[in-house]
Design an enzyme around this catalytic site. Structure first.
Site, PDB file in Angstrom:
ATOM      1  CD  GLU A  33      37.515  30.755   6.758  1.00 18.71           C
ATOM      2  OE1 GLU A  33      37.247  30.373   5.601  1.00 18.71           O
ATOM      3  OE2 GLU A  33      36.931  31.695   7.309  1.00 18.71           O
ATOM      4  CG  PHE A  48      29.061  33.917  13.523  1.00 19.26           C
ATOM      5  CD1 PHE A  48      29.639  35.090  13.971  1.00 19.26           C
ATOM      6  CD2 PHE A  48      29.666  32.710  13.847  1.00 19.26           C
ATOM      7  CE1 PHE A  48      30.779  35.070  14.741  1.00 19.26           C
ATOM      8  CE2 PHE A  48      30.809  32.678  14.617  1.00 19.26           C
ATOM      9  CZ  PHE A  48      31.364  33.852  15.070  1.00 19.26           C
ATOM     10  CG  ASP A  65      32.049  43.041   5.544  1.00 21.15           C
ATOM     11  OD1 ASP A  65      31.536  43.559   4.536  1.00 21.15           O
ATOM     12  OD2 ASP A  65      31.879  41.866   5.890  1.00 21.15           O
ATOM     13  CB  SER A 110      40.338  23.367   2.742  1.00 17.25           C
ATOM     14  OG  SER A 110      39.084  23.812   2.274  1.00 17.25           O
ATOM     15  CG  HIS A 165      36.687  26.166   3.256  1.00 18.94           C
ATOM     16  ND1 HIS A 165      38.070  26.150   3.223  1.00 18.94           N
ATOM     17  CD2 HIS A 165      36.351  27.274   3.966  1.00 18.94           C
ATOM     18  CE1 HIS A 165      38.542  27.212   3.877  1.00 18.94           C
ATOM     19  NE2 HIS A 165      37.520  27.901   4.344  1.00 18.94           N
TER      20      HIS A 165
HETATM   21  P1  FAD Z   1      32.516  41.398  -3.400  1.00 14.11           P
HETATM   22  O1  FAD Z   1      32.577  40.212  -4.261  1.00 14.11           O
HETATM   23  O2  FAD Z   1      33.243  42.622  -3.838  1.00 14.11           O
HETATM   24  O3  FAD Z   1      30.977  41.746  -3.185  1.00 14.11           O
HETATM   25  C1  FAD Z   1      30.564  42.677  -2.205  1.00 14.11           C
HETATM   26  C2  FAD Z   1      29.192  43.236  -2.551  1.00 14.11           C
HETATM   27  O4  FAD Z   1      29.305  44.092  -3.685  1.00 14.11           O
HETATM   28  C3  FAD Z   1      28.170  42.171  -2.944  1.00 14.11           C
HETATM   29  O5  FAD Z   1      26.910  42.585  -2.470  1.00 14.11           O
HETATM   30  C4  FAD Z   1      28.183  42.190  -4.467  1.00 14.11           C
HETATM   31  O6  FAD Z   1      26.958  41.752  -5.021  1.00 14.11           O
HETATM   32  C5  FAD Z   1      28.483  43.650  -4.740  1.00 14.11           C
HETATM   33  N1  FAD Z   1      29.216  43.883  -5.981  1.00 14.11           N
HETATM   34  C6  FAD Z   1      30.362  43.308  -6.368  1.00 14.11           C
HETATM   35  N2  FAD Z   1      30.776  43.794  -7.547  1.00 14.11           N
HETATM   36  C7  FAD Z   1      29.861  44.709  -7.918  1.00 14.11           C
HETATM   37  C8  FAD Z   1      29.728  45.593  -9.024  1.00 14.11           C
HETATM   38  N3  FAD Z   1      30.620  45.612 -10.020  1.00 14.11           N
HETATM   39  N4  FAD Z   1      28.652  46.414  -9.070  1.00 14.11           N
HETATM   40  C9  FAD Z   1      27.732  46.417  -8.077  1.00 14.11           C
HETATM   41  N5  FAD Z   1      27.812  45.613  -6.983  1.00 14.11           N
HETATM   42  C10 FAD Z   1      28.863  44.776  -6.919  1.00 14.11           C
HETATM   43  N6  FAD Z   1      35.759  38.938   5.626  1.00 14.11           N
HETATM   44  C11 FAD Z   1      36.882  39.392   6.216  1.00 14.11           C
HETATM   45  O7  FAD Z   1      36.898  40.549   6.651  1.00 14.11           O
HETATM   46  N7  FAD Z   1      38.003  38.618   6.345  1.00 14.11           N
HETATM   47  C12 FAD Z   1      38.056  37.349   5.873  1.00 14.11           C
HETATM   48  O8  FAD Z   1      39.068  36.681   5.990  1.00 14.11           O
HETATM   49  C13 FAD Z   1      36.895  36.829   5.236  1.00 14.11           C
HETATM   50  N8  FAD Z   1      36.899  35.580   4.700  1.00 14.11           N
HETATM   51  C14 FAD Z   1      35.801  35.135   4.024  1.00 14.11           C
HETATM   52  C15 FAD Z   1      35.852  33.874   3.412  1.00 14.11           C
HETATM   53  C16 FAD Z   1      34.762  33.395   2.718  1.00 14.11           C
HETATM   54  C17 FAD Z   1      34.847  32.050   2.053  1.00 14.11           C
HETATM   55  C18 FAD Z   1      33.564  34.180   2.632  1.00 14.11           C
HETATM   56  C19 FAD Z   1      32.370  33.645   1.906  1.00 14.11           C
HETATM   57  C20 FAD Z   1      33.508  35.425   3.216  1.00 14.11           C
HETATM   58  C21 FAD Z   1      34.623  35.932   3.910  1.00 14.11           C
HETATM   59  N9  FAD Z   1      34.621  37.203   4.489  1.00 14.11           N
HETATM   60  C22 FAD Z   1      35.743  37.667   5.125  1.00 14.11           C
HETATM   61  C23 FAD Z   1      33.429  38.061   4.424  1.00 14.11           C
HETATM   62  C24 FAD Z   1      33.485  39.021   3.223  1.00 14.11           C
HETATM   63  O9  FAD Z   1      34.588  39.893   3.337  1.00 14.11           O
HETATM   64  C25 FAD Z   1      32.193  39.832   3.210  1.00 14.11           C
HETATM   65  O10 FAD Z   1      31.111  39.000   2.860  1.00 14.11           O
HETATM   66  C26 FAD Z   1      32.216  41.085   2.346  1.00 14.11           C
HETATM   67  O11 FAD Z   1      31.065  41.865   2.659  1.00 14.11           O
HETATM   68  C27 FAD Z   1      32.168  40.824   0.847  1.00 14.11           C
HETATM   69  O12 FAD Z   1      33.370  40.381   0.382  1.00 14.11           O
HETATM   70  P2  FAD Z   1      33.452  39.806  -1.130  1.00 14.11           P
HETATM   71  O13 FAD Z   1      34.858  39.497  -1.381  1.00 14.11           O
HETATM   72  O14 FAD Z   1      32.466  38.750  -1.308  1.00 14.11           O
HETATM   73  O15 FAD Z   1      33.017  41.131  -1.926  1.00 14.11           O
END
Ligand code: FAD
Length: 295
Positions: free
Chosen positions: A19, A217, A110, A17, A267
Protein backbone atom coordinates in the site's frame (compact mmCIF):
# COMPACT_ATOMS: atom_id res chain seq x y z
CA UNK A 1 -6.01 -14.52 -2.81
CA UNK A 2 -7.74 -17.54 -1.33
CA UNK A 3 -6.60 -19.46 1.73
CA UNK A 4 -5.78 -22.39 -0.53
CA UNK A 5 -3.31 -20.31 -2.54
CA UNK A 6 -0.69 -20.26 0.18
CA UNK A 7 -1.06 -23.84 1.35
CA UNK A 8 -1.17 -25.36 -2.12
CA UNK A 9 1.81 -23.42 -3.42
CA UNK A 10 3.89 -23.78 -0.25
CA UNK A 11 4.61 -21.24 2.44
CA UNK A 12 7.24 -19.41 0.43
CA UNK A 13 4.55 -18.42 -2.08
CA UNK A 14 2.38 -16.48 0.37
CA UNK A 15 0.94 -13.63 -1.76
CA UNK A 16 1.85 -10.08 -0.81
CA UNK A 17 0.47 -6.67 -1.66
CA UNK A 18 1.79 -3.18 -0.97
CA UNK A 19 0.00 0.00 0.00
CA UNK A 20 1.15 3.52 -0.89
CA UNK A 21 -0.22 6.99 -0.36
CA UNK A 22 -0.25 9.54 -3.20
CA UNK A 23 2.90 11.67 -3.07
CA UNK A 24 2.34 15.41 -2.78
CA UNK A 25 5.40 16.64 -4.69
CA UNK A 26 7.24 15.71 -7.91
CA UNK A 27 10.20 14.63 -5.74
CA UNK A 28 7.91 12.39 -3.72
CA UNK A 29 6.52 10.89 -6.92
CA UNK A 30 10.03 10.20 -8.25
CA UNK A 31 11.06 8.58 -4.97
CA UNK A 32 7.93 6.43 -4.94
CA UNK A 33 8.74 5.16 -8.46
CA UNK A 34 12.09 3.90 -7.16
CA UNK A 35 10.41 2.36 -4.12
CA UNK A 36 7.88 0.56 -6.32
CA UNK A 37 10.57 -0.83 -8.61
CA UNK A 38 12.36 -2.28 -5.59
CA UNK A 39 9.15 -3.82 -4.28
CA UNK A 40 8.05 -5.23 -7.64
CA UNK A 41 10.91 -7.72 -7.34
CA UNK A 42 8.69 -9.51 -4.78
CA UNK A 43 5.93 -9.93 -7.36
CA UNK A 44 3.04 -8.35 -5.47
CA UNK A 45 -0.45 -9.53 -6.24
CA UNK A 46 -1.37 -5.85 -6.43
CA UNK A 47 -0.36 -2.43 -5.14
CA UNK A 48 -2.98 -0.17 -3.60
CA UNK A 49 -3.15 3.61 -3.29
CA UNK A 50 -4.94 5.38 -0.45
CA UNK A 51 -7.64 7.94 -1.06
CA UNK A 52 -8.40 11.05 0.90
CA UNK A 53 -6.24 10.02 3.84
CA UNK A 54 -4.16 12.88 5.26
CA UNK A 55 -5.85 15.36 2.92
CA UNK A 56 -4.74 13.63 -0.28
CA UNK A 57 -6.83 14.28 -3.37
CA UNK A 58 -8.66 12.03 -5.77
CA UNK A 59 -6.38 13.22 -8.59
CA UNK A 60 -3.32 12.19 -6.57
CA UNK A 61 -4.74 8.70 -6.03
CA UNK A 62 -5.76 8.25 -9.64
CA UNK A 63 -2.39 9.53 -10.94
CA UNK A 64 -0.48 7.03 -8.79
CA UNK A 65 -2.84 4.21 -9.76
CA UNK A 66 -2.28 5.08 -13.44
CA UNK A 67 1.48 4.89 -12.97
CA UNK A 68 1.29 1.50 -11.28
CA UNK A 69 -0.86 0.12 -14.08
CA UNK A 70 1.53 1.52 -16.68
CA UNK A 71 4.37 -0.30 -14.87
CA UNK A 72 2.55 -3.58 -15.46
CA UNK A 73 1.36 -4.20 -11.90
CA UNK A 74 -2.24 -4.74 -10.84
CA UNK A 75 -3.46 -1.65 -8.94
CA UNK A 76 -6.22 -1.20 -6.37
CA UNK A 77 -7.67 2.25 -5.89
CA UNK A 78 -8.90 2.99 -2.38
CA UNK A 79 -12.27 4.67 -2.61
CA UNK A 80 -13.91 6.42 0.32
CA UNK A 81 -17.54 7.53 0.22
CA UNK A 82 -17.85 9.95 3.12
CA UNK A 83 -19.34 13.19 1.84
CA UNK A 84 -19.85 11.70 -1.64
CA UNK A 85 -23.02 11.65 -3.73
CA UNK A 86 -24.28 8.81 -5.90
CA UNK A 87 -23.57 10.93 -8.96
CA UNK A 88 -19.96 11.63 -7.93
CA UNK A 89 -19.30 7.98 -7.10
CA UNK A 90 -20.82 6.88 -10.42
CA UNK A 91 -18.56 9.30 -12.27
CA UNK A 92 -15.43 8.15 -10.44
CA UNK A 93 -16.26 4.50 -11.03
CA UNK A 94 -16.55 5.24 -14.75
CA UNK A 95 -13.15 6.98 -14.68
CA UNK A 96 -11.52 4.06 -12.85
CA UNK A 97 -13.06 1.56 -15.25
CA UNK A 98 -11.81 3.53 -18.24
CA UNK A 99 -8.33 3.55 -16.66
CA UNK A 100 -8.39 -0.25 -16.53
CA UNK A 101 -8.68 -0.52 -12.74
CA UNK A 102 -10.12 -3.85 -11.64
CA UNK A 103 -9.70 -3.63 -7.88
CA UNK A 104 -11.12 -1.24 -5.31
CA UNK A 105 -10.67 -0.92 -1.56
CA UNK A 106 -14.13 0.41 -0.64
CA UNK A 107 -14.21 2.52 2.53
CA UNK A 108 -16.32 4.95 4.42
CA UNK A 109 -13.28 7.12 5.15
CA UNK A 110 -12.93 9.85 7.74
CA UNK A 111 -13.69 13.54 7.46
CA UNK A 112 -11.33 16.02 9.10
CA UNK A 113 -12.73 16.99 12.51
CA UNK A 114 -15.16 19.88 12.34
CA UNK A 115 -16.85 18.68 9.15
CA UNK A 116 -20.34 17.22 9.29
CA UNK A 117 -20.80 13.83 7.63
CA UNK A 118 -23.04 14.97 4.73
CA UNK A 119 -23.12 12.98 1.53
CA UNK A 120 -25.39 10.19 0.43
CA UNK A 121 -23.49 7.25 1.92
CA UNK A 122 -23.39 6.54 5.62
CA UNK A 123 -21.30 3.38 5.80
CA UNK A 124 -18.87 1.48 3.62
CA UNK A 125 -21.52 -1.25 3.23
CA UNK A 126 -23.69 1.32 1.39
CA UNK A 127 -20.79 2.00 -0.97
CA UNK A 128 -20.14 -1.70 -1.62
CA UNK A 129 -23.84 -2.27 -2.39
CA UNK A 130 -23.87 0.73 -4.72
CA UNK A 131 -20.73 -0.37 -6.59
CA UNK A 132 -22.19 -3.85 -7.10
CA UNK A 133 -25.54 -2.46 -8.25
CA UNK A 134 -23.88 -0.03 -10.67
CA UNK A 135 -21.02 -2.09 -12.05
CA UNK A 136 -21.87 -5.75 -11.38
CA UNK A 137 -18.63 -7.69 -11.07
CA UNK A 138 -16.40 -5.27 -12.98
CA UNK A 139 -14.41 -4.66 -9.80
CA UNK A 140 -12.88 -6.94 -7.19
CA UNK A 141 -13.89 -5.21 -3.96
CA UNK A 142 -11.84 -5.26 -0.78
CA UNK A 143 -13.14 -3.79 2.47
CA UNK A 144 -11.53 -2.84 5.78
CA UNK A 145 -11.67 -5.16 8.80
CA UNK A 146 -10.74 -4.33 12.39
CA UNK A 147 -9.49 -7.25 14.53
CA UNK A 148 -9.06 -4.83 17.45
CA UNK A 149 -12.42 -3.11 16.76
CA UNK A 150 -12.97 0.18 14.90
CA UNK A 151 -12.60 3.12 17.33
CA UNK A 152 -16.12 4.43 16.63
CA UNK A 153 -17.88 1.06 16.91
CA UNK A 154 -20.66 0.75 19.49
CA UNK A 155 -19.28 -2.65 20.53
CA UNK A 156 -17.13 -5.47 19.14
CA UNK A 157 -20.34 -7.33 18.18
CA UNK A 158 -21.71 -4.27 16.35
CA UNK A 159 -18.39 -3.88 14.52
CA UNK A 160 -18.44 -7.53 13.45
CA UNK A 161 -21.98 -7.04 12.17
CA UNK A 162 -20.80 -3.93 10.27
CA UNK A 163 -18.09 -6.07 8.68
CA UNK A 164 -20.67 -8.76 7.87
CA UNK A 165 -22.84 -6.12 6.18
CA UNK A 166 -19.94 -5.19 3.89
CA UNK A 167 -19.33 -8.80 2.91
CA UNK A 168 -23.03 -9.48 2.37
CA UNK A 169 -23.24 -6.33 0.25
CA UNK A 170 -20.73 -7.95 -2.12
CA UNK A 171 -17.14 -7.55 -0.88
CA UNK A 172 -14.73 -10.17 -2.24
CA UNK A 173 -12.05 -9.87 0.45
CA UNK A 174 -10.95 -7.83 3.44
CA UNK A 175 -7.72 -6.16 4.52
CA UNK A 176 -7.29 -5.54 8.22
CA UNK A 177 -6.19 -2.51 10.14
CA UNK A 178 -2.70 -3.24 11.41
CA UNK A 179 -2.22 -4.92 14.77
CA UNK A 180 0.60 -6.50 16.77
CA UNK A 181 -1.46 -9.17 18.50
CA UNK A 182 -1.98 -12.18 16.23
CA UNK A 183 -4.71 -13.60 18.51
CA UNK A 184 -6.95 -10.64 17.74
CA UNK A 185 -6.70 -11.50 14.04
CA UNK A 186 -7.37 -15.23 14.53
CA UNK A 187 -10.35 -14.50 16.76
CA UNK A 188 -11.77 -12.06 14.22
CA UNK A 189 -11.43 -14.63 11.43
CA UNK A 190 -13.03 -17.35 13.60
CA UNK A 191 -15.94 -15.12 14.50
CA UNK A 192 -16.52 -14.03 10.94
CA UNK A 193 -16.47 -17.68 9.78
CA UNK A 194 -19.09 -18.47 12.44
CA UNK A 195 -21.29 -15.87 10.78
CA UNK A 196 -20.81 -17.69 7.49
CA UNK A 197 -18.46 -15.08 6.02
CA UNK A 198 -15.94 -16.96 3.92
CA UNK A 199 -14.04 -14.19 2.13
CA UNK A 200 -10.26 -14.02 2.68
CA UNK A 201 -9.21 -11.71 5.51
CA UNK A 202 -5.74 -10.43 4.72
CA UNK A 203 -3.73 -9.04 7.64
CA UNK A 204 -2.45 -5.49 7.20
CA UNK A 205 1.18 -5.31 8.33
CA UNK A 206 2.75 -2.09 9.57
CA UNK A 207 6.55 -2.27 9.80
CA UNK A 208 7.94 -0.54 12.89
CA UNK A 209 10.53 2.07 11.96
CA UNK A 210 9.75 5.05 14.15
CA UNK A 211 8.40 5.15 17.66
CA UNK A 212 6.68 8.54 17.50
CA UNK A 213 5.06 7.91 14.11
CA UNK A 214 3.72 4.55 15.25
CA UNK A 215 2.23 5.99 18.46
CA UNK A 216 0.60 8.85 16.53
CA UNK A 217 -0.99 6.59 13.91
CA UNK A 218 -2.08 4.00 16.40
CA UNK A 219 -3.82 6.49 18.65
CA UNK A 220 -5.70 7.82 15.62
CA UNK A 221 -6.80 4.50 14.12
CA UNK A 222 -7.38 2.48 17.28
CA UNK A 223 -4.59 -0.06 16.70
CA UNK A 224 -3.22 -1.25 20.00
CA UNK A 225 0.49 -1.20 20.72
CA UNK A 226 1.03 -3.84 23.40
CA UNK A 227 2.52 -2.40 26.58
CA UNK A 228 5.77 -4.35 26.28
CA UNK A 229 6.34 -3.06 22.75
CA UNK A 230 5.50 0.51 23.77
CA UNK A 231 7.89 0.36 26.73
CA UNK A 232 10.72 -1.16 24.73
CA UNK A 233 10.31 1.50 22.02
CA UNK A 234 10.32 4.26 24.63
CA UNK A 235 13.47 2.76 26.11
CA UNK A 236 15.31 3.13 22.79
CA UNK A 237 14.80 6.91 22.83
CA UNK A 238 16.30 8.39 19.65
CA UNK A 239 18.29 5.28 18.81
CA UNK A 240 16.72 4.71 15.39
CA UNK A 241 18.83 1.66 14.52
CA UNK A 242 17.77 -0.16 17.69
CA UNK A 243 14.11 0.73 17.04
CA UNK A 244 14.36 -0.67 13.52
CA UNK A 245 16.12 -3.86 14.62
CA UNK A 246 13.58 -4.45 17.39
CA UNK A 247 10.68 -3.61 15.04
CA UNK A 248 11.98 -6.05 12.45
CA UNK A 249 12.12 -8.85 15.04
CA UNK A 250 8.65 -8.12 16.38
CA UNK A 251 6.93 -7.83 13.01
CA UNK A 252 8.76 -10.83 11.53
CA UNK A 253 7.51 -12.93 14.44
CA UNK A 254 3.98 -11.58 13.93
CA UNK A 255 4.05 -12.45 10.20
CA UNK A 256 5.35 -15.95 10.99
CA UNK A 257 2.48 -16.50 13.43
CA UNK A 258 0.00 -15.27 10.83
CA UNK A 259 1.50 -17.45 8.13
CA UNK A 260 1.50 -20.53 10.34
CA UNK A 261 -2.08 -19.78 11.38
CA UNK A 262 -3.28 -19.77 7.77
CA UNK A 263 -3.40 -16.08 6.80
CA UNK A 264 -4.16 -16.06 3.07
CA UNK A 265 -1.73 -13.23 2.18
CA UNK A 266 0.04 -10.24 3.72
CA UNK A 267 -0.72 -6.60 2.88
CA UNK A 268 2.09 -4.18 3.79
CA UNK A 269 1.53 -0.57 4.79
CA UNK A 270 4.77 0.60 3.19
CA UNK A 271 4.50 4.31 4.11
CA UNK A 272 6.09 4.84 0.67
CA UNK A 273 9.35 3.22 1.84
CA UNK A 274 10.83 -0.03 0.59
CA UNK A 275 13.64 -0.79 3.05
CA UNK A 276 11.69 -2.04 6.05
CA UNK A 277 9.17 -4.02 3.97
CA UNK A 278 11.98 -5.65 1.97
CA UNK A 279 13.82 -6.51 5.19
CA UNK A 280 10.68 -8.20 6.50
CA UNK A 281 10.16 -10.12 3.27
CA UNK A 282 13.80 -11.27 3.37
CA UNK A 283 13.39 -12.50 6.94
CA UNK A 284 10.23 -14.34 5.92
CA UNK A 285 11.97 -15.96 2.98
CA UNK A 286 9.70 -14.16 0.52
CA UNK A 287 12.76 -13.32 -1.54
CA UNK A 288 13.44 -11.54 -4.79
CA UNK A 289 12.30 -13.27 -7.92
CA UNK A 290 14.03 -13.04 -11.28
CA UNK A 291 10.67 -12.80 -13.04
CA UNK A 292 9.13 -9.40 -13.81
CA UNK A 293 6.52 -7.77 -11.56
CA UNK A 294 2.99 -9.17 -11.43
CA UNK A 295 0.95 -8.32 -14.50
P1 FAD B 1 -17.38 1.32 7.96
O1 FAD B 1 -17.24 -0.11 7.66
O2 FAD B 1 -18.54 2.05 7.37
O3 FAD B 1 -17.41 1.47 9.54
C1 FAD B 1 -17.28 2.73 10.16
C2 FAD B 1 -17.87 2.69 11.57
O4 FAD B 1 -19.29 2.59 11.48
C3 FAD B 1 -17.42 1.48 12.39
O5 FAD B 1 -17.31 1.89 13.73
C4 FAD B 1 -18.57 0.49 12.25
O6 FAD B 1 -18.66 -0.39 13.35
C5 FAD B 1 -19.76 1.43 12.14
N1 FAD B 1 -20.86 0.91 11.34
C6 FAD B 1 -20.80 0.41 10.10
N2 FAD B 1 -22.02 0.06 9.66
C7 FAD B 1 -22.88 0.34 10.65
C8 FAD B 1 -24.29 0.24 10.82
N3 FAD B 1 -25.07 -0.26 9.85
N4 FAD B 1 -24.83 0.63 11.99
C9 FAD B 1 -24.07 1.14 12.98
N5 FAD B 1 -22.72 1.29 12.88
C10 FAD B 1 -22.15 0.89 11.73
N6 FAD B 1 -9.11 5.99 5.19
C11 FAD B 1 -9.00 6.90 4.19
O7 FAD B 1 -9.44 8.04 4.38
N7 FAD B 1 -8.42 6.60 2.99
C12 FAD B 1 -7.93 5.36 2.72
O8 FAD B 1 -7.43 5.11 1.63
C13 FAD B 1 -8.03 4.37 3.73
N8 FAD B 1 -7.60 3.10 3.51
C14 FAD B 1 -7.78 2.15 4.47
C15 FAD B 1 -7.40 0.83 4.19
C16 FAD B 1 -7.56 -0.16 5.14
C17 FAD B 1 -7.17 -1.57 4.81
C18 FAD B 1 -8.11 0.17 6.42
C19 FAD B 1 -8.26 -0.90 7.46
C20 FAD B 1 -8.50 1.46 6.70
C21 FAD B 1 -8.35 2.47 5.73
N9 FAD B 1 -8.77 3.78 5.96
C22 FAD B 1 -8.63 4.73 4.98
C23 FAD B 1 -9.35 4.18 7.26
C24 FAD B 1 -10.89 4.10 7.23
O9 FAD B 1 -11.41 4.99 6.28
C25 FAD B 1 -11.40 4.48 8.62
O10 FAD B 1 -11.07 3.46 9.54
C26 FAD B 1 -12.87 4.83 8.70
O11 FAD B 1 -13.12 5.42 9.97
C27 FAD B 1 -13.82 3.64 8.58
O12 FAD B 1 -13.91 3.21 7.30
P2 FAD B 1 -14.66 1.80 7.00
O13 FAD B 1 -14.68 1.64 5.55
O14 FAD B 1 -14.06 0.75 7.81
O15 FAD B 1 -16.12 2.18 7.55
Amino acid sequence: MSASTSSAAGLAQLPVSFEFFPPKTPEGAAKLRTVRQALYSRRPEFCSVTYGAGGSTQEGTFATVREILSEGCSAASHFSCIGATRASVREQLATLKAMGVKRLVALRGDLPSGYGAGGEFQYASDLVAFIRAETGHDFHIEVAAYPEVHPQARSPEADLQAYAAKVRAGADAAITQYFYNADAYFRFVDESRKLGLQVPVVPGIMPITSSTQLMRFSDACGAEIPRWIRLRLQGFGDDVESIKAFGLDVVTRLCEQLRQGGAPALHFYTMNQSVSTLALLDRLGLVADAAPAAR
